[in-house]
Enzyme design. Structure first.
Site, mmCIF file in Angstrom:
data_model
loop_
_atom_site.group_PDB
_atom_site.id
_atom_site.type_symbol
_atom_site.label_atom_id
_atom_site.label_comp_id
_atom_site.label_asym_id
_atom_site.label_seq_id
_atom_site.Cartn_x
_atom_site.Cartn_y
_atom_site.Cartn_z
ATOM 1 N N ASN A 171 0.774 -1.124 -0.062
ATOM 2 C CA ASN A 171 -0.004 -0.040 0.091
ATOM 3 C C ASN A 171 0.706 1.235 -0.015
ATOM 4 O O ASN A 171 0.313 2.490 0.152
ATOM 5 C CB ASN A 171 -0.961 -0.063 1.098
ATOM 6 C CG ASN A 171 -0.293 0.065 2.691
ATOM 7 O OD1 ASN A 171 0.944 0.256 2.660
ATOM 8 N ND2 ASN A 171 -1.048 0.136 3.633
ATOM 9 N N LYS A 172 2.289 1.101 0.052
ATOM 10 C CA LYS A 172 2.868 2.443 0.045
ATOM 11 C C LYS A 172 3.162 3.109 -1.529
ATOM 12 O O LYS A 172 2.612 2.596 -2.365
ATOM 13 C CB LYS A 172 4.320 2.012 0.524
ATOM 14 C CG LYS A 172 4.442 1.395 1.766
ATOM 15 C CD LYS A 172 4.025 2.326 2.894
ATOM 16 C CE LYS A 172 4.279 1.973 4.192
ATOM 17 N NZ LYS A 172 3.384 0.795 4.719
ATOM 18 N N ILE A 173 3.774 4.305 -1.410
ATOM 19 C CA ILE A 173 3.752 5.070 -2.585
ATOM 20 C C ILE A 173 4.351 4.333 -3.713
ATOM 21 O O ILE A 173 3.875 4.591 -5.187
ATOM 22 C CB ILE A 173 4.263 6.453 -2.305
ATOM 23 C CG1 ILE A 173 4.105 7.385 -3.521
ATOM 24 C CG2 ILE A 173 5.723 6.555 -2.010
ATOM 25 C CD1 ILE A 173 4.327 8.678 -3.133
#
Length: 374
Positions: free
Chosen positions: A186-188
């Site tokens: 879910n990170k950038i």
């Protein structure tokens, strides 16, 4: 039913499969290969880090940092209370004691004022501080670094959520003794799972590399004087990371644009306050976060879920977690208020402006039953 709008879903650059194919052609699937080296170099070049080590998670990176710094049984380690538990679990792995510091209102990140107060008054000096750059927004990191240096406390930056964020032109993760990044789904940017440990101290990174590859001594046979971990990133995941790094600035720009769309559509709602951004900083706005002065965010979450939009309360502070009921903490109510009033909303870089407008319309409809003008 609308398509599902996630908080932050993976967004591929288009080159991932090409680089993975190269990995398969080379047959260097794991543990290492040229793409691990390329991924580390890309982080160094982008963030301005002098040394980098690709590992399996951000939590593993923090664990390695604590181990290298000699943090052990019954040592005190300061940490942001307003964070995800991954930021502090490694303190327990080392048998150390977490001491939680509350947030300030100007950044929602760790309060330099409370940090300094504790260090000036504590009977037992902490060995290190793990400061989180929350939701991709910079903590007051220069002031925090100065305080740590003054008191002889090691500084570890948890920049898991803040790759691409800068303070006075310098990237988060590069102010402290160690910095860590996360590439969770879910990170950038994502490698599906993974992390990076960075430091200006090459000897420390070399020691971390030794620990993360089972602490094997330099013999033909397997010789061990110390215990280690199986923490190294695979060549396959690193190939994904190399492709993801090619679009990092595009992703930061889009996250910030999404935040501005939310602010445009909800700017007339007096009871909503958005997460602030410190002067002379650029956050990556990983997630758009807001607090509601009067409305129940549970009602808003339920309404958003009915139109297939993911949202989530702000982090429950660590000092409120049952696991840490006996831990020391320095709090003034700031993080508790944020938790009680705050919500993260869908912020995926695949979203369009009309998607954000739809979400904002739902939020407005469910604020005090007034259509949003309070």
């Amino acid at each position: 039913m609308n398509k599902r709008f996630f908080l932050s879903e993976p967004h591929m650059s288009g080159n991932e499969l090409k680089y993975i194919e190269k990995v398969f052609q080379s047959n260097y699937i794991a543990p290492l290969g040229e793409h691990v080296n390329k991924f580390e170099e890309s982080i160094k070049d982008y963030a301005g880090a002098k040394n980098a080590l690709a590992v399996i998670s951000g939590t593993a990176a923090i664990h390695l940092a604590l181990r290298v710094l000699g943090i052990g049984q019954d040592d005190d380690v300061l940490a942001s209370t307003f964070t995800f538990i991954g930021s502090v679990n490694a303190i327990l792995y080392q048998g150390a004691n977490p001491v939680f510091i509350d947030s300030d209102k100007k950044s929602w990140n760790l309060s330099s004022k409370l940090l300094n107060k504790y260090l000036c008054e504590c009977d037992k000096k902490p060995k290190a501080l793990i400061v989180t750059h929350l939701y991709g927004q910079c903590a007051d990191i220069e002031k925090i670094a100065d305080i740590c240096a003054l008191h002889g406390v090691y500084l570890i930056e948890d920049a898991a959520e803040s790759l691409g964020a800068v303070f006075n032109g310098k990237h988060t993760g590069t102010f402290g003794d160690f910095g860590i990044y996360s590439f969770n789904g879910n990170k950038i940017l994502t490698t599906s799972g993974g992390g990076m440990l960075v430091s200006s101290n090459k000897e420390w990174i070399d020691k971390a590399k030794f620990y993360c590859t089972q602490a094997k001594e330099p013999f033909v046979h397997y010789e061990h004087l110390e215990y280690g971990y199986n923490y190294r990133m695979s060549n396959v995941l690193a190939a994904i990371g190399v492709a993801q790094m090619e679009v990092i600035e595009e992703r930061v720009a889009k996250k910030r644009e999404i935040f501005e769309w939310y602010r445009e559509f909800l700017g007339d709602v007096k009871e909503i306050t958005f997460m602030p951004e410190l002067e002379n900083s650029r956050g990556n706005r990983w997630l758009t976060a807001m607090i509601f002065a009067k409305s129940d965010y549970n009602k808003i979450m339920k309404a958003l879920e009915e139109v297939n939009v993911e949202s989530r309360p702000l982090w429950k502070p660590m000092h409120m977690q049952p696991l840490f009921s006996d831990a020391k903490s320095v709090v003034d109510g700031t993080s508790e208020e944020l938790f009680n009033k705050g919500l993260c909303v869908a912020s995926s870089t695949t979203m369009m402006k009309d998607d954000v407008k739809m979400i904002c319309d739902v939020i407005k409809e469910n604020i005090c039953g007034t259509g949003g003008r309070t």
